[in-house]
Design an enzyme around this catalytic site. Structure first.
Site, PDB file in Angstrom:
ATOM      1  N   ASN A 210       0.865  -1.171   0.000  1.00 65.99           N
ATOM      2  CA  ASN A 210       0.000   0.000   0.000  1.00 65.99           C
ATOM      3  C   ASN A 210       0.908   1.229   0.000  1.00 65.99           C
ATOM      4  O   ASN A 210       1.433   1.621   1.034  1.00 65.99           O
ATOM      5  CB  ASN A 210      -0.883  -0.051   1.256  1.00 65.99           C
ATOM      6  CG  ASN A 210      -1.851   1.113   1.338  1.00 65.99           C
ATOM      7  OD1 ASN A 210      -1.822   2.016   0.497  1.00 65.99           O
ATOM      8  ND2 ASN A 210      -2.703   1.088   2.341  1.00 65.99           N
TER       9      ASN A 210
ATOM     10  N   ARG B 274      -2.556  -2.197  -3.436  1.00 62.53           N
ATOM     11  CA  ARG B 274      -3.762  -1.404  -3.213  1.00 62.53           C
ATOM     12  C   ARG B 274      -3.663  -0.168  -4.110  1.00 62.53           C
ATOM     13  O   ARG B 274      -2.689   0.586  -4.024  1.00 62.53           O
ATOM     14  CB  ARG B 274      -3.848  -0.965  -1.750  1.00 62.53           C
ATOM     15  CG  ARG B 274      -5.054  -0.128  -1.524  1.00 62.53           C
ATOM     16  CD  ARG B 274      -5.075   0.465  -0.153  1.00 62.53           C
ATOM     17  NE  ARG B 274      -6.313   1.222  -0.005  1.00 62.53           N
ATOM     18  CZ  ARG B 274      -6.519   2.114   0.942  1.00 62.53           C
ATOM     19  NH1 ARG B 274      -5.599   2.348   1.831  1.00 62.53           N
ATOM     20  NH2 ARG B 274      -7.646   2.758   1.004  1.00 62.53           N
TER      21      ARG B 274
ATOM     22  N   HIS C  70     -12.670   3.077  -0.244  1.00 64.44           N
ATOM     23  CA  HIS C  70     -12.744   2.057   0.829  1.00 64.44           C
ATOM     24  C   HIS C  70     -13.469   0.805   0.346  1.00 64.44           C
ATOM     25  O   HIS C  70     -14.016   0.045   1.159  1.00 64.44           O
ATOM     26  CB  HIS C  70     -13.510   2.581   2.069  1.00 64.44           C
ATOM     27  CG  HIS C  70     -12.801   3.644   2.844  1.00 64.44           C
ATOM     28  ND1 HIS C  70     -13.471   4.680   3.439  1.00 64.44           N
ATOM     29  CD2 HIS C  70     -11.495   3.807   3.133  1.00 64.44           C
ATOM     30  CE1 HIS C  70     -12.592   5.462   4.053  1.00 64.44           C
ATOM     31  NE2 HIS C  70     -11.397   4.951   3.877  1.00 64.44           N
TER      32      HIS C  70
ATOM     33  N   ARG D 239     -10.626  15.665   7.195  1.00 62.44           N
ATOM     34  CA  ARG D 239     -11.394  16.090   6.007  1.00 62.44           C
ATOM     35  C   ARG D 239     -12.792  16.540   6.420  1.00 62.44           C
ATOM     36  O   ARG D 239     -13.416  15.919   7.275  1.00 62.44           O
ATOM     37  CB  ARG D 239     -11.526  14.934   5.012  1.00 62.44           C
ATOM     38  CG  ARG D 239     -10.216  14.559   4.365  1.00 62.44           C
ATOM     39  CD  ARG D 239     -10.381  13.381   3.413  1.00 62.44           C
ATOM     40  NE  ARG D 239      -9.257  12.477   3.568  1.00 62.44           N
ATOM     41  CZ  ARG D 239      -9.310  11.174   3.371  1.00 62.44           C
ATOM     42  NH1 ARG D 239     -10.434  10.599   2.975  1.00 62.44           N
ATOM     43  NH2 ARG D 239      -8.242  10.425   3.554  1.00 62.44           N
TER      44      ARG D 239
ATOM     45  N   GLU E 200      -8.506  -5.207   5.143  1.00 63.55           N
ATOM     46  CA  GLU E 200      -8.337  -4.958   3.704  1.00 63.55           C
ATOM     47  C   GLU E 200      -7.171  -5.752   3.145  1.00 63.55           C
ATOM     48  O   GLU E 200      -7.240  -6.269   2.033  1.00 63.55           O
ATOM     49  CB  GLU E 200      -8.140  -3.459   3.474  1.00 63.55           C
ATOM     50  CG  GLU E 200      -9.386  -2.659   3.823  1.00 63.55           C
ATOM     51  CD  GLU E 200      -9.133  -1.168   3.947  1.00 63.55           C
ATOM     52  OE1 GLU E 200      -9.120  -0.508   2.920  1.00 63.55           O
ATOM     53  OE2 GLU E 200      -8.960  -0.667   5.070  1.00 63.55           O
TER      54      GLU E 200
END
Ligand code: AMP
Length: 397
Positions: A7, A90, A179, A240, A382
């Site tokens: 990742n 990823r 996601h 965010r 994940e």
């Protein structure tokens, strides 16, 4: 088969080495501050963490450091790099080109490069990671798993913005969602926990980490999700803003004399829980401060939970019938306060928590006996799903 899951972020690399198909975790590591004068690498093998600081000039140097950590020293999980048969990458933005996991070839890399304008911060690092892995591990099958792919089943009425259609036709400006690997993982886990086929289930999956998104899943297919063209839309997140009036951008740019880049940074890096509280992007820290009487910390958490509650209501309308609401990721798995406040007052939707179960770590079904919609707490993984997808594709001739 040993599968390396990579990742790559703009200045970091996270990796896991798994033995498949058992999904046994052999090692996991983190490389941070790539390109800065002092980089950081840590690796955990068999519960023992080793770390060091050193300058890491670029992603190539970073990956080579990771690979040498996997092959050298006491208890190293690999004798030789050739043991890594496949690498699962990823990839943040697959645009409309990828609806599922793929083996990476030149055509895939070209499509990823074409999607860079959609994710200028994320995709270049992902591409770099793929190129470095191809060079460093030339015999391994390289596989791409896209954050956006699971949401490609959204219908046009959910993914189109109400802006001139030419922007979609010519520039692919639309909602994509992210996601996806996590929403897909907990969808399968929910079906298993409920003992029902995924095709028969309508779910609302809430991935609440430092980044956060919620998705409406009908029969195993994503029909709507809260993130949009970028991961800025939707829920309040660590730093965010999530949803806001788009005119706010022009307003603060003019009022504060800020450039577009400065507003972009303000909304992505200085907003959310951090911006509201003025203290921290970390939910656990804010809960501790709120508990101690800090009103700004409490209000930030209340805005977070209220936004989530509104999405649960909206996605109940989108789905018509909801069998279960799923909470996952750092906050979803660990914060009874957020779960209780997001579900409070939703009895009209058949949602009611059992307070004791919600407050007990490890309980999966936290709903009250009389609730008609189950509420489940399920850990996401994940990396495991990326490794499973990678293993499945790497086995094919
Ligand atoms: P993630 O991005 O999935 O690692 O999630 C990170 C978020 O989970 C941070 O906001 C953490 O504060 C939050 N988190 C982790 N553990 C807890 C906890 N015990 N209580 C509240 N929030 C937590």
């Amino acid at each position: 088969m040993k599968v390396l899951v990579l990742n790559c972020g703009s200045s970091s690399i996270k990796y896991q080495l798994l033995e498949m198909p058992a999904a046994e975790l052999l090692a996991k590591g983190l490389i941070e501050r790539i390109g800065e004068p002092e980089g950081y690498i840590s690796q955990t093998v068999g519960g023992i963490k080793q770390q060091k600081t050193l300058p890491i000039a670029d992603h190539g140097v970073g990956l080579r450091e990771a690979l040498s950590a996997l092959t050298q020293g006491e208890g190293a999980p690999l004798a030789d790099l050739d043991e890594i048969e496949a690498v699962g990458h990823r990839v943040v933005h697959g645009g409309e080109d990828f609806t599922g996991t793929v083996v990476i070839d030149e055509a895939v890399l070209d499509a990823l490069r074409a999607n860079v304008p959609l994710a200028p911060l994320h995709n270049p690092a992902n591409i770099l990671g793929i190129e470095v892995a191809q060079r460093t591990l030339p015999c391994a099958t390289q596989v791409g798993v896209f954050d956006t792919a699971f949401h490609q089943t959204m219908p046009p009425h959910a993914y189109l913005y109400a802006i001139p259609k030419a922007l979609y036709r010519e520039d692919r400006v639309r909602r994509y969602g992210f996601h996806g690997t996590s929403h897909r993982f907990v969808t399968a886990a929910a079906a298993e926990a409920l003992g029902r086929p995924v095709e028969a289930l309508n779910l609302i999956t809430c991935h609440l980490g430092n980044g956060a998104s919620v998705a409406a899943i009908a029969g195993g297919r994503s029909i709507d999700t809260s993130m949009g063209l970028t991961p800025l839309e939707g829920l309040v997140m660590g730093t965010r803003s999530g949803d806001l009036d788009p005119a706010l951008i022009f307003h603060i740019a003019r009022a504060k004399g800020l450039s577009l880049d400065a507003v972009d940074k303000l909304l992505n890096k200085q907003s959310g829980l951090l911006g509201l509280s003025g203290q921290s992007n970390d939910c656990r820290v804010l809960e501790e401060r709120a508990e101690a009487g800090d009103e700004d910390a409490l209000l930030a958490l209340e805005v977070f939970a209220y936004r989530l509650k509104k999405y649960i209501g909206a996605y109940s309308a989108a789905l018509g019938r909801v069998d279960a609401v799923i909470f996952t990721a750092g906050i979803g798995e660990n914060s009874p306060w957020v779960r209780a406040h997001a579900c409070a007052g939703l009895e009209i939707l058949g949602i009611k928590l059992d307070e004791a179960k919600n407050n007990t770590r490890g309980v999966v079904d936290i709903s009250a006996a009389e609730a008609t919609t189950r509420v489940l707490v399920l850990p996401t993984n994940e990396e495991r799903l990326i490794a499973e997808d990678t293993y499945a594709l790497a086995q094919k001739p």
